[in-house]
Design a protein around this motif. Structure first.
Motif, PDB file in Angstrom:
ATOM      1  N   SER A 164       1.015  -1.151  -0.287  1.00 14.61           N
ATOM      2  CA  SER A 164       0.051  -0.022   0.021  1.00 14.61           C
ATOM      3  C   SER A 164       0.803   1.267  -0.169  1.00 14.61           C
ATOM      4  O   SER A 164       0.407   2.351  -0.286  1.00 14.61           O
ATOM      5  N   GLN A 165       2.088   1.189   0.190  1.00 12.70           N
ATOM      6  CA  GLN A 165       3.185   2.282   0.085  1.00 12.70           C
ATOM      7  C   GLN A 165       4.262   2.502  -0.629  1.00 12.70           C
ATOM      8  O   GLN A 165       4.687   1.228  -0.776  1.00 12.70           O
ATOM      9  N   ARG A 170       3.307   7.139  -4.494  1.00 11.24           N
ATOM     10  CA  ARG A 170       3.335   6.622  -3.052  1.00 11.24           C
ATOM     11  C   ARG A 170       2.317   5.799  -2.876  1.00 11.24           C
ATOM     12  O   ARG A 170       2.820   4.715  -2.190  1.00 11.24           O
ATOM     13  N   THR A 171       1.270   5.672  -3.259  1.00 12.48           N
ATOM     14  CA  THR A 171       0.057   4.938  -2.891  1.00 12.48           C
ATOM     15  C   THR A 171      -0.558   4.465  -4.379  1.00 12.48           C
ATOM     16  O   THR A 171      -0.159   5.118  -5.445  1.00 12.48           O
TER      17      THR A 171
END
Length: 419
Positions: free
Chosen positions: A289-290, A410-411
């Motif tokens: 997720s990151q 980033r996501t």
């Protein structure tokens, strides 16, 4: 207020969708292996061809299946966007079911011939062209955006499991009776058809049928070309597999480098899928997720490095382990790329983008096999695989520079956080 589902598996329509895809992949993987074997056998036994000429027929079959993908993928994407995706998927599965039933009957009646096998093989490829954009673009319509990464992981895990079970199961069934693999394919495709029929309707996006189809095809390619983020994601996979794919040369390693024989070749082909399946299970339980962009680039770089290590290995068990790691790295890359592409694509263009992505994957696989063969003729199998792995790592570095949008992701959110 009803509770929101915590997993895609809690959504009935997604379960039907997943079962359809799994059955379709399972049937298709098994059919591909048996069609190839029967084609070679018919060429040798009935047409009295030499080994070289009979082997060439396998190349013609690959060409027959690639041409529909190359020519019709954009058309299939437009159709998936202009019509109910469920109905397009049902028709595609029905065509594949007819192919499986025809091969079942022809095998049972001892009526196989090269023209028949080429024709049914091309029809099988045609069905797959339309299955991809229609069914492959359904997931975002069936699950909420927050669950899509987990759904992508479950889809990829199903594909890898089918990749392991399908060919091996078809081979075992063929040993029992030559018609058994096709009977199994008919049953699987029928299950998939009925499961797909149970889905709710998935009508096209409002206004998707107002444009001319040719304009829609051009719009799909233009959208990808102008969106550097999507262009980078799709082409990263294309060129990494084009240069780094070692699958085409596994028979050489099994026979002459690792001395593992045909049994070892089967285990080597399965090792990659096993590694990918295990990673798929991990990603289903704990989705990334990151820093998703960086992790995709790192996964492709690891894919290239492990390819180099595999090319240099002369130990069979070490090579099996490396292939499993290779599959795991590829799974991470596929997981991140598929999720990003799905979430950054407008609803009205999902079919076209799925078709373009599928075309890129098919092209990388088919052209990668040709590139590997030519490189092996010049450098030897070891040299070809090592240089291909280095090429995949170089592509990763270049794409990190040329497509900073990937590095800054980033996501999975379409509104990228950039730094």
């Amino acid at each position: 207020m009803t509770d929101q589902p915590r997993s895609p598996a809690h959504i009935p329509d997604y379960r039907r969708f997943w079962l359809t895809r799994f059955c379709s992949w399972l049937a298709g993987g098994g059919m591909a292996v048996i069609i190839g074997y029967q084609l070679y056998d018919v060429a040798r036994q009935d047409y009295h061809m030499s080994i070289a000429k009979a082997s060439f027929q396998l190349g013609i079959m690959g060409f027959c299946q690639f041409v529909p993908m190359f020519l019709l993928s954009p058309v299939a994407g437009v159709i998936a966007d202009r019509f109910d995706k469920r109905n397009v998927g049902l028709m595609s599965i029905a065509v594949d079911l007819v192919v499986a039933a025809s091969l079942w009957a022809a095998t049972g009646l001892h009526a196989l011939s090269l023209p028949l096998l080429f024709g049914l093989g091309a029809l099988h490829g045609l069905a797959r062209v339309f299955i991809g954009p229609s069914i492959g673009s359904m997931a975002p319509l069936l699950v909420p955006p927050a669950l899509l990464p987990r759904a992508v992981a479950m889809n990829s895990m199903a594909m890898q499991l089918a990749t392991i079970i399908g060919p091996a199961g078809a081979g075992l069934l063929f040993a029992v009776h030559p018609t058994a693999p096709y009977m199994g394919a008919v049953i699987l495709l029928a299950i998939g058809f009925l499961s797909m029929a149970g889905l709710r309707r998935l009508p096209p996006h409002a206004g998707s049928r107002d444009q001319h189809p040719i304009r829609q095809i051009a719009e799909g390619f233009t959208f990808v070309w102008n969106n550097r983020f999507l262009l980078g994601c799709i082409t990263l996979d294309l060129f990494a597999v084009l240069f780094g794919g070692a699958t085409a040369l596994l028979p050489v390693f099994a026979r002459d480098i690792l001395h593992a024989g045909p049994e070892g070749l089967g285990q080597m082909r399965a090792a990659t899928a096993v590694g990918a399946s295990l990673m798929g299970i991990v990603l289903t339980a704990r989705p990334i997720s990151q820093n998703v962009g960086v992790k995709m680039l790192v996964a492709v770089g690891v894919f290239g490095a492990i390819t180099v290590a595999f090319g240099l290995s002369t130990n069979y068990f070490l090579s099996l382990g490396l292939l499993a790691v290779l599959g795991a790295a590829d799974m991470i890359s596929v997981f991140v790329r598929s999720t990003l592409v799905q979430l950054h694509t407008p609803d009205e263009m999902r079919g076209r983008l799925s078709a373009i992505s599928g075309l890129a994957i098919s092209a990388s696989n088919e052209l990668g096999e040709m590139e590997s063969g030519l490189a092996a003729a010049l450098l030897g199998a070891t040299g070809a695989v090592v240089m291909g792995g280095i090429g995949a790592m170089a592509i990763t570095v270049l794409w990190a520079v040329f497509f900073p949008q990937i590095r800054r992701a980033r996501t999975f959110s379409p509104h990228l956080e950039q730094g």
